[in-house]
Design a protein around this motif. Structure first.
Motif, PDB file in Angstrom:
ATOM      1  N   MET A  92      -7.854  16.656  35.628  1.00  0.00           N
ATOM      2  CA  MET A  92      -8.211  17.398  34.442  1.00  0.00           C
ATOM      3  C   MET A  92      -9.003  18.647  34.807  1.00  0.00           C
ATOM      4  N   GLU A  93      -9.892  18.518  35.780  1.00  0.00           N
ATOM      5  CA  GLU A  93     -10.720  19.665  36.151  1.00  0.00           C
ATOM      6  C   GLU A  93      -9.865  20.844  36.609  1.00  0.00           C
ATOM      7  N   ALA A  94      -8.835  20.576  37.408  1.00  0.00           N
ATOM      8  CA  ALA A  94      -7.997  21.669  37.911  1.00  0.00           C
ATOM      9  C   ALA A  94      -7.217  22.335  36.782  1.00  0.00           C
ATOM     10  N   LEU A  95      -6.697  21.539  35.864  1.00  0.00           N
ATOM     11  CA  LEU A  95      -5.893  22.106  34.779  1.00  0.00           C
ATOM     12  C   LEU A  95      -6.741  22.828  33.737  1.00  0.00           C
ATOM     13  N   LEU A  96      -8.028  22.476  33.665  1.00  0.00           N
ATOM     14  CA  LEU A  96      -8.903  23.097  32.676  1.00  0.00           C
ATOM     15  C   LEU A  96      -9.940  24.012  33.327  1.00  0.00           C
ATOM     16  N   ALA A  97      -9.628  24.501  34.513  1.00  0.00           N
ATOM     17  CA  ALA A  97     -10.577  25.318  35.273  1.00  0.00           C
ATOM     18  C   ALA A  97     -10.885  26.633  34.570  1.00  0.00           C
ATOM     19  N   GLU A  98     -12.136  27.041  34.705  1.00  0.00           N
ATOM     20  CA  GLU A  98     -12.552  28.345  34.190  1.00  0.00           C
ATOM     21  C   GLU A  98     -11.931  29.441  35.065  1.00  0.00           C
ATOM     22  N   PRO A  99     -11.572  30.568  34.476  1.00  0.00           N
ATOM     23  CA  PRO A  99     -11.017  31.673  35.280  1.00  0.00           C
ATOM     24  C   PRO A  99     -12.004  32.106  36.370  1.00  0.00           C
ATOM     25  N   GLU A 100     -11.438  32.623  37.469  1.00  0.00           N
ATOM     26  CA  GLU A 100     -12.235  33.156  38.575  1.00  0.00           C
ATOM     27  C   GLU A 100     -13.054  32.087  39.305  1.00  0.00           C
ATOM     28  N   THR A 101     -12.576  30.833  39.301  1.00  0.00           N
ATOM     29  CA  THR A 101     -13.237  29.759  40.050  1.00  0.00           C
ATOM     30  C   THR A 101     -12.279  29.251  41.127  1.00  0.00           C
ATOM     31  N   ALA A 102     -12.828  28.486  42.062  1.00  0.00           N
ATOM     32  CA  ALA A 102     -12.001  27.907  43.123  1.00  0.00           C
ATOM     33  C   ALA A 102     -10.936  26.985  42.531  1.00  0.00           C
ATOM     34  N   GLU A 103     -11.288  26.213  41.505  1.00  0.00           N
ATOM     35  CA  GLU A 103     -10.318  25.323  40.850  1.00  0.00           C
ATOM     36  C   GLU A 103      -9.183  26.137  40.235  1.00  0.00           C
ATOM     37  N   ALA A 104      -9.505  27.241  39.598  1.00  0.00           N
ATOM     38  CA  ALA A 104      -8.477  28.098  38.994  1.00  0.00           C
ATOM     39  C   ALA A 104      -7.571  28.687  40.070  1.00  0.00           C
ATOM     40  N   ASP A 105      -8.156  29.038  41.203  1.00  0.00           N
ATOM     41  CA  ASP A 105      -7.342  29.557  42.314  1.00  0.00           C
ATOM     42  C   ASP A 105      -6.368  28.497  42.820  1.00  0.00           C
ATOM     43  N   ARG A 106      -6.826  27.230  42.922  1.00  0.00           N
ATOM     44  CA  ARG A 106      -5.944  26.139  43.369  1.00  0.00           C
ATOM     45  C   ARG A 106      -4.825  25.902  42.357  1.00  0.00           C
ATOM     46  N   LEU A 107      -5.157  25.960  41.066  1.00  0.00           N
ATOM     47  CA  LEU A 107      -4.123  25.803  40.035  1.00  0.00           C
ATOM     48  C   LEU A 107      -3.103  26.933  40.137  1.00  0.00           C
ATOM     49  N   HIS A 108      -3.579  28.141  40.310  1.00  0.00           N
ATOM     50  CA  HIS A 108      -2.676  29.286  40.431  1.00  0.00           C
ATOM     51  C   HIS A 108      -1.750  29.121  41.630  1.00  0.00           C
ATOM     52  N   ALA A 109      -2.297  28.695  42.770  1.00  0.00           N
ATOM     53  CA  ALA A 109      -1.476  28.518  43.968  1.00  0.00           C
ATOM     54  C   ALA A 109      -0.420  27.432  43.757  1.00  0.00           C
ATOM     55  N   ALA A 110      -0.804  26.338  43.104  1.00  0.00           N
ATOM     56  CA  ALA A 110       0.139  25.238  42.867  1.00  0.00           C
ATOM     57  C   ALA A 110       1.247  25.662  41.909  1.00  0.00           C
ATOM     58  N   THR A 111       0.894  26.368  40.857  1.00  0.00           N
ATOM     59  CA  THR A 111       1.899  26.765  39.873  1.00  0.00           C
ATOM     60  C   THR A 111       2.753  27.925  40.368  1.00  0.00           C
ATOM     61  N   ALA A 112       2.198  28.769  41.244  1.00  0.00           N
ATOM     62  CA  ALA A 112       2.974  29.907  41.763  1.00  0.00           C
ATOM     63  C   ALA A 112       4.199  29.429  42.521  1.00  0.00           C
ATOM     64  N   SER A 113       4.047  28.376  43.304  1.00  0.00           N
ATOM     65  CA  SER A 113       5.205  27.879  44.051  1.00  0.00           C
ATOM     66  C   SER A 113       6.247  27.281  43.110  1.00  0.00           C
ATOM     67  N   LEU A 114       5.802  26.646  42.040  1.00  0.00           N
ATOM     68  CA  LEU A 114       6.748  26.102  41.056  1.00  0.00           C
ATOM     69  C   LEU A 114       7.456  27.228  40.305  1.00  0.00           C
ATOM     70  N   LEU A 115       6.705  28.232  39.915  1.00  0.00           N
ATOM     71  CA  LEU A 115       7.298  29.362  39.195  1.00  0.00           C
ATOM     72  C   LEU A 115       8.293  30.123  40.079  1.00  0.00           C
ATOM     73  N   ALA A 116       7.998  30.202  41.371  1.00  0.00           N
ATOM     74  CA  ALA A 116       8.898  30.906  42.287  1.00  0.00           C
ATOM     75  C   ALA A 116      10.246  30.201  42.393  1.00  0.00           C
ATOM     76  N   ARG A 117      10.267  28.895  42.162  1.00  0.00           N
ATOM     77  CA  ARG A 117      11.504  28.121  42.257  1.00  0.00           C
ATOM     78  C   ARG A 117      12.297  28.087  40.947  1.00  0.00           C
ATOM     79  N   ALA A 118      11.721  28.628  39.894  1.00  0.00           N
ATOM     80  CA  ALA A 118      12.417  28.628  38.600  1.00  0.00           C
ATOM     81  C   ALA A 118      13.705  29.434  38.710  1.00  0.00           C
ATOM     82  N   THR A 119      14.720  28.967  38.011  1.00  0.00           N
ATOM     83  CA  THR A 119      16.053  29.579  38.119  1.00  0.00           C
ATOM     84  C   THR A 119      16.216  30.839  37.277  1.00  0.00           C
ATOM     85  N   SER A 120      15.290  31.052  36.323  1.00  0.00           N
ATOM     86  CA  SER A 120      15.404  32.235  35.468  1.00  0.00           C
ATOM     87  C   SER A 120      14.047  32.561  34.856  1.00  0.00           C
TER      88      SER A 120
END
Length: 189
Positions: free
Chosen positions: A1-29
């Motif tokens: 929950m902490e990672a998904l509800l992280a405040e912007p500009e925090t280490a948790e938010a950076d980890r969420l961004h990194a995790a979702t970036a790889s998923l978004l990069a694999r999206a087909t459209s």
């Protein structure tokens, strides 16, 4: 929950961004990316609502139906929440937790190494919101009073697989057998 509800500009938010970036990069459209972002935002809103009600942990279960052999996977949600209570003996707090008018049924009172607790079921009617399936929701709760006699841990398994109530009850019983109110890190934490 902490990672998904992280405040912007925090280490948790950076980890969420990194995790979702790889998923978004694999999206087909672009449409698939937008749908993923919308689902993630919806999930964040739901987790935010859970947190407002004292939820400190949430796990999603998606598994095949080993008992019924159904083709559709079974979905469940496991949460841990804290509730403040009036100071009272732990046994009284455990009993009082299921006597409210919330429709608790199939109530069990147990004495485990972690202390007294109650396990109960609540069956909620089908959801009326369009985004949710029109199915009844089974919630199996374990109410565990904290040794300080001022708080109650509520462990809940929720599922629309009402026919599997005994299996989910057994699952929750297995979880509460592992509960301890001792800090595993001791004074070091």
């Amino acid at each position: 929950m902490e990672a998904l509800l992280a405040e912007p500009e925090t280490a948790e938010a950076d980890r969420l961004h990194a995790a979702t970036a790889s998923l978004l990069a694999r999206a087909t459209s672009d449409m698939a990316r937008q749908e993923f972002i919308a689902l993630l935002a919806s999930g964040q809103r739901m987790l935010g609502a859970l947190r407002e009600f004292g939820t400190v942990h949430c796990s999603v279960g998606l598994h095949r139906d080993d008992v019924g052999g159904g083709a559709e996977p079974l979905f469940s949600l496991f949460t841990i929440a804290w509730r403040d209570t009036a100071t009272a003996p732990r046994a009284a707090t455990a009993a009082r937790a299921v006597t409210a008018s919330d429709g608790h049924r199939h109530v069990e009172y147990l004495e485990l190494p972690c202390g007294p607790l109650t396990i109960s079921e609540v069956l909620r009617g089908p959801a009326t919101e369009r985004a949710l399936p029109p199915l009844p929701l089974l919630q199996i709760h374990a109410h565990l009073p904290h040794p300080d006699c001022k708080r109650l841990a509520v462990l809940t398994v929720s599922t629309t697989a009402v026919a599997r109530r005994e299996e989910y009850r057994a699952l929750l019983r297995g979880i509460v057998d592992t509960v301890s109110f001792e800090d595993p890190l001791g004074a070091a934490s």
